[in-house]
Design an enzyme around this catalytic site. Structure first.
Site, PDB file in Angstrom:
ATOM      1  N   HIS A  99       0.676  -1.360   0.180  1.00 36.07           N
ATOM      2  CA  HIS A  99      -0.047   0.074   0.081  1.00 36.07           C
ATOM      3  C   HIS A  99       0.857   1.141  -0.019  1.00 36.07           C
ATOM      4  O   HIS A  99       0.491   2.166  -0.679  1.00 36.07           O
ATOM      5  CB  HIS A  99      -0.992   0.109   1.183  1.00 36.07           C
ATOM      6  CG  HIS A  99      -1.982  -1.159   1.208  1.00 36.07           C
ATOM      7  ND1 HIS A  99      -2.622  -1.366   2.356  1.00 36.07           N
ATOM      8  CD2 HIS A  99      -2.292  -2.105   0.214  1.00 36.07           C
ATOM      9  CE1 HIS A  99      -3.506  -2.601   1.896  1.00 36.07           C
ATOM     10  NE2 HIS A  99      -3.077  -2.909   0.960  1.00 36.07           N
ATOM     11  N   HIS A 258      -9.107  -1.693  -5.188  1.00 37.61           N
ATOM     12  CA  HIS A 258      -7.742  -2.232  -4.596  1.00 37.61           C
ATOM     13  C   HIS A 258      -7.055  -2.941  -5.136  1.00 37.61           C
ATOM     14  O   HIS A 258      -5.949  -3.014  -4.781  1.00 37.61           O
ATOM     15  CB  HIS A 258      -8.506  -2.689  -3.199  1.00 37.61           C
ATOM     16  CG  HIS A 258      -7.447  -2.761  -2.228  1.00 37.61           C
ATOM     17  ND1 HIS A 258      -7.041  -1.916  -1.368  1.00 37.61           N
ATOM     18  CD2 HIS A 258      -6.743  -3.856  -1.898  1.00 37.61           C
ATOM     19  CE1 HIS A 258      -5.846  -2.404  -0.632  1.00 37.61           C
ATOM     20  NE2 HIS A 258      -5.749  -3.642  -0.828  1.00 37.61           N
ATOM     21  N   ASP A 262      -3.176  -2.725  -5.448  1.00 40.61           N
ATOM     22  CA  ASP A 262      -2.079  -3.661  -4.946  1.00 40.61           C
ATOM     23  C   ASP A 262      -1.110  -4.011  -6.147  1.00 40.61           C
ATOM     24  O   ASP A 262       0.133  -3.942  -6.053  1.00 40.61           O
ATOM     25  CB  ASP A 262      -2.949  -5.008  -4.854  1.00 40.61           C
ATOM     26  CG  ASP A 262      -3.187  -4.923  -3.408  1.00 40.61           C
ATOM     27  OD1 ASP A 262      -3.062  -4.009  -2.368  1.00 40.61           O
ATOM     28  OD2 ASP A 262      -4.028  -5.933  -2.825  1.00 40.61           O
ATOM     29  N   HIS A 285      -0.610 -10.963  -5.171  1.00 43.23           N
ATOM     30  CA  HIS A 285       0.703 -10.733  -4.819  1.00 43.23           C
ATOM     31  C   HIS A 285       1.579 -11.849  -5.445  1.00 43.23           C
ATOM     32  O   HIS A 285       2.811 -11.670  -5.928  1.00 43.23           O
ATOM     33  CB  HIS A 285       0.915 -10.652  -3.313  1.00 43.23           C
ATOM     34  CG  HIS A 285       0.133  -9.396  -2.686  1.00 43.23           C
ATOM     35  ND1 HIS A 285       0.118  -8.040  -3.122  1.00 43.23           N
ATOM     36  CD2 HIS A 285      -0.717  -9.712  -1.673  1.00 43.23           C
ATOM     37  CE1 HIS A 285      -0.814  -7.464  -2.307  1.00 43.23           C
ATOM     38  NE2 HIS A 285      -1.420  -8.175  -1.494  1.00 43.23           N
TER      39      HIS A 285
END
Length: 319
Positions: A99, A258, A262, A285
């Site tokens: 973030h 969001h 990311d 991720h």
């Protein structure tokens, strides 16, 4: 990519016209803040400081004597719940850096020192908004050295089941991102968002999008000693068709926004700003980090140069 649906939104935004966009930037002065760690629930002190030209972004644990860690894909040691920096042989992990990395990328910060006194970043409200606020309060200063972008020269793709991520050369300078998600929870469903994110566009469309979790997952996280600092103040909690946060969503497509946030943070772990096109479906991720490792596995995949300074190399076959 899934077909368009009522939950799908695509907004192709024009690039911003940020002044001095060709030059490197750092902070004008140090700034500090305090927050809670999402997983430990501990109080975390954060300090952001200027750094010299060509330093990049570095992280340091002030509660250890370990050296600083460069914010690079090859220093990522865990991607299961967040992007975690560390040294496998020496410890000193710093979790949930994505973030802040997104905020640094969105605000055009090339060089900075990040210091924390614990094993993770403060979660604040679960978005990048408070990191952006800190950066703007510190001030953003141009530096004398030109910014070197990482130009994607051929298509790189990583897949896992029906999920995938892909980087390819772009028709315009800068980074364009196209993300789609597909969750069984009716409150999320299928969503898609595509944009070229720079400067004010990042602040307006992505920075306030919060992390989210499905309620059944919370019990498991608590059972293994995680998410101790999680609450409705720093995450969207979804149960089937319901959003449990009393104030609801900040935007109907906050979930996919969001995910784009990311992706921006994870891609900035390249060690510089990428110029190209990123596409992802049901990505996270782990796939984002694997994509960067594949990109840098061969110099045929990329080259470094100022934005728009040289013509891109001819595109070759996909890797």
């Amino acid at each position: 990519m899934n077909s368009m649906s009522p939950q799908t939104h695509v907004s192709f935004l024009p690039p911003s016209r940020q002044q001095d966009g060709q030059m490197q930037h750092t902070l004008r002065q140090p700034i500090s803040s305090v927050g809670v760690g999402l997983h430990t629930g501990s109080r975390i002190n954060l300090r952001l400081s200027p750094a010299p030209e060509n330093t990049g972004i570095t992280f340091r644990r002030t509660d250890t004597d370990l050296p600083a860690l460069a914010a690079r894909y090859d220093n990522v040691v865990d991607t299961r719940l967040s992007t975690v920096l560390g040294q496998p042989d020496r410890g000193g992990r710093i979790a949930t850096v994505e973030h802040l990395m997104a905020a640094l990328a969105g605000c055009g910060i090339d060089n900075a020192v990040v210091e924390v006194d614990g094993p993770e970043m403060p979660v604040f409200d679960g978005s990048s908004a408070e990191f952006v606020f800190l950066l703007e309060c510190a001030g953003i200063a141009p530096q004398a050295a030109p910014r070197q972008h990482i130009h994607v020269d051929r298509t790189i793709r990583v897949e896992e089941g029906d999920a995938f991520v892909e980087l390819s050369p772009g028709p315009q300078p800068g980074l364009a991102i196209d993300i789609s998600i597909d969750f069984p929870a009716a409150a999320i469903g299928q969503q898609r968002y595509a944009a070229r994110m720079e400067g004010e566009l990042f602040r307006q469309t992505l920075s306030m999008a919060r992390t989210f979790v499905l309620q059944p997952e919370i019990e498991y996280l608590h059972s293994v000693g995680l998410a101790r600092g999680g609450s409705l103040d720093n995450a969207i909690v979804v149960n089937g068709a319901s959003v449990l946060n009393p104030a609801g969503l900040r935007h109907p497509h906050e979930f996919v926004r969001h995910k784009m946030l990311d992706a921006m943070g994870d891609l900035y772990m390249a060690g510089g700003m990428i110029s190209g096109q990123f596409r992802g479906h049901k990505s996270g991720h782990t796939l984002n980090n694997r994509l960067l490792r594949k990109l840098f596995a061969s110099t045929e995949n990329w080259h470094r140069a100022p934005l728009g300074a040289t013509a891109p190399r001819p595109q070759t076959r996909a890797a």
